[in-house]
Design an enzyme around this catalytic site. Structure first.
Site, short mmCIF file in Angstrom:
data_model
loop_
_atom_site.label_atom_id
_atom_site.label_comp_id
_atom_site.label_asym_id
_atom_site.label_seq_id
_atom_site.Cartn_x
_atom_site.Cartn_y
_atom_site.Cartn_z
N GLU A 1 -5.30 -8.54 0.86
CA GLU A 1 -5.95 -8.18 2.13
C GLU A 1 -7.42 -7.86 1.86
O GLU A 1 -7.74 -7.15 0.90
CB GLU A 1 -5.36 -6.91 2.76
CG GLU A 1 -4.05 -7.09 3.46
CD GLU A 1 -3.56 -5.80 4.10
OE1 GLU A 1 -4.38 -4.94 4.49
OE2 GLU A 1 -2.33 -5.64 4.19
N GLU B 1 0.81 -1.22 0.00
CA GLU B 1 0.00 0.00 0.00
C GLU B 1 0.85 1.27 0.00
O GLU B 1 0.81 2.04 0.98
CB GLU B 1 -0.96 0.01 1.20
CG GLU B 1 -1.90 -1.17 1.22
CD GLU B 1 -2.91 -1.11 2.39
OE1 GLU B 1 -2.96 -0.08 3.07
OE2 GLU B 1 -3.62 -2.10 2.59
O1 IFM Z 1 -4.10 -3.01 9.24
C1 IFM Z 1 -4.08 -2.50 7.93
C2 IFM Z 1 -2.89 -3.08 7.18
O2 IFM Z 1 -1.70 -2.81 7.81
C3 IFM Z 1 -2.84 -2.47 5.80
N1 IFM Z 1 -4.11 -2.58 5.13
C4 IFM Z 1 -5.29 -2.18 5.83
C5 IFM Z 1 -5.33 -2.86 7.19
C6 IFM Z 1 -6.61 -2.43 7.96
O3 IFM Z 1 -6.60 -1.06 8.15
#
Ligand code: IFM
Length: 455
Positions: free
Chosen positions: A359, A167
């Site tokens: 994710e 990210e």
């Molecule tokens: O916890 C975070 C993760 O580190 C990166 N993506 C989003 C998740 C939830 O906010």
């Protein structure tokens, strides 16, 4: 709640975590402070003044945690490496104890038939490099390449799936323009500069991964978000959608997959910067061929035109973010399987690459209950979110997106950055007083879905 959707043969089922969010042991075996240790120590930055100092104590609990992964039937585990453990001085000497920790983790995963997906950078930059300007310093492309060589050189004989950055939107615009993450700056141009340097570091590291791991599958994980305008949008609303999309999605899709920034992003930010940080040859480096794309997605974004609105994101003039449509998760995030579907299809079209959903998940105010069969967490909302988003992913596959796997965020409750420990995303509950792990109902349901695909 029944879930009958089936995914193609070979679809990979996993769960994800990140180093600073679960490891703890921040001062052990030679690890140096990261920018997040520093940020957490600043009053008012993290809810309750919490930090990753202990987190889930995963550093001392690898066998137990991998056993839980095995119990869930996970086929893959996505984790990140902490740069300050591996090269505590940022550049230079490798800390063997740091490498050994990850090497043991990889071996334990492989012994249990679980495929490691390794992310090189999930936000815990060594503070010593933060002191040199962090992602604002162009030299970071070489620092990151050196660190990449150290990690892939040590683990590349066993790990094939490599992701450079997690990210980069968060480690640039959220951190340098919106000030919500370390180092907490609020400068619109710094967001652009850091985003460019993150991509340059990514592009510089890609060949380093390939040199150190002949059969590597190389990737980057983005967090694109579908941007929606109001119903019956005006032309001005559509322009607001375009501006928001540029600074949320196009800023990465463009350089990574099309070899150029969106021209309208450059035009919309020309009053802020002359973009001299983009140097000749950079875009060719950034545009390095990849094997797949990681997509992290949780919610869509809604905007409209608002005359005179000054958005803190660069290029966001006259853009107003509007309220998310209910229902919302405990993060206040809109639950939108449609948004998930739409951004998966878009990411596939933009990149032309196979995609892993690296994710996806939701936070809820879980309660641990003690019953006749022991402790349990009944979390139907998280299970419903999982079902809805898996259905959306399958629909995206049916609509042409080549999606190869899904990683639940997160394997276990953990340190949720500026929210501290107040938000629980895990499919495994963690009692932070005792470090006891309890598989939640959603985790049991995820295990059932995985098993059904393995039958
Ligand atoms: O916890 C975070 C993760 O580190 C990166 N993506 C989003 C998740 C939830 O906010």
């Amino acid at each position: 709640m029944t879930f009958e959707t089936t995914f193609p043969d070979g679809f990979l089922w996993g769960a994800a975590t990140a180093s600073y969010q679960i490891e703890g042991a921040v001062a052990e075996d030679g690890r140096s402070p990261s920018i997040w240790d520093t940020y957490c120590a600043e009053p008012g930055k993290v809810l309750g003044g919490e930090s990753g100092e202990v987190a889930c104590d995963h550093y001392h609990r690898v066998p137990e945690d991998v056993a839980l992964m095995k119990e869930l039937g996970l086929e893959a585990y996505r984790f990140s490496v902490a740069w300050p453990r591996v090269i505590p001085t940022g550049t230079g000497a490798i800390n063997q104890a740091g490498i050994d920790f990850y090497s043991r983790l990889v071996d334990t995963l492989l012994d249990n038939g679980i495929r490691p997906f390794v992310t090189l950078y999930h936000w815990d930059l060594p503070q010593v490099l933060g002191d040199k300007g962090g992602w604002l310093n162009r030299d970071i492309k070489d620092w990151f390449a050196e660190y990449t060589g150290a990690v892939v050189g040590a683990l590349g004989d066993r790990v094939k799936n490599w992701t450079t950055l997690n990210e980069p939107w968060c480690s640039s615009l959220l951190s340098y323009s919106l000030g919500h993450h370390a180092p907490g700056h609020t400068d619109p141009v710094e967001g652009l500069v850091s985003a460019h340097h993150l991509m340059l570091a990514h592009g510089t590291a890609v060949p380093v991964i390939r040199e150190n791991c002949a059969d590597a599958e190389v990737s980057i994980t983005l967090n694109p978000t579908q941007v929606y305008g109001p119903d019956n949008p005006t032309d001005a609303d559509l322009d607001a959608v375009r501006r928001a999309d540029n600074v949320l999605n196009g800023i990465f899709f463009g350089p990574l997959f099309h070899g150029a920034y969106p021209q309208s992003l450059l035009d919309d930010t020309a009053h802020l910067t002359d973009h001299a940080y983009i140097q000749d040859g950079d875009l060719a480096v950034i545009n390095a061929p990849l094997d797949n794309l990681g997509v992290n997605n949780y919610f869509p974004t809604r905007v409209r035109h608002s005359e005179g609105a000054v958005h803190p994101l660069p290029g966001g003039d006259n853009v107003e973010e509007t309220e998310p449509h209910p229902p919302l998760t405990d993060m206040g995030w809109e639950i939108s399987p449609q948004g998930h579907h739409d951004i998966l299809v878009r990411s596939s079209q933009e990149s032309g690459l196979p995609i892993y959903i690296t994710e996806n998940g939701s936070a809820w105010p879980d309660v641990i209950e003690t019953g006749p069969k022991g402790e349990a967490v009944h979390d139907p909302d998280r299970t419903a979110y999982l079902h809805g988003h898996l259905d959306a992913a399958k629909q995206a596959i049916d609509d042409g997106a080549d999606i190869r796997g899904y990683f639940a965020w997160s394997l276990m409750d953990n340190f949720e950055w500026a929210f501290g420990y107040s938000k629980r995303f895990g499919i495994i509950h963690v009692d932070y007083d005792t470090q006891k792990r309890t598989i939640k109902d959603s985790g049991r349901e995820y295990a059932r879905i995985i098993a059904a695909h393995q039958a």
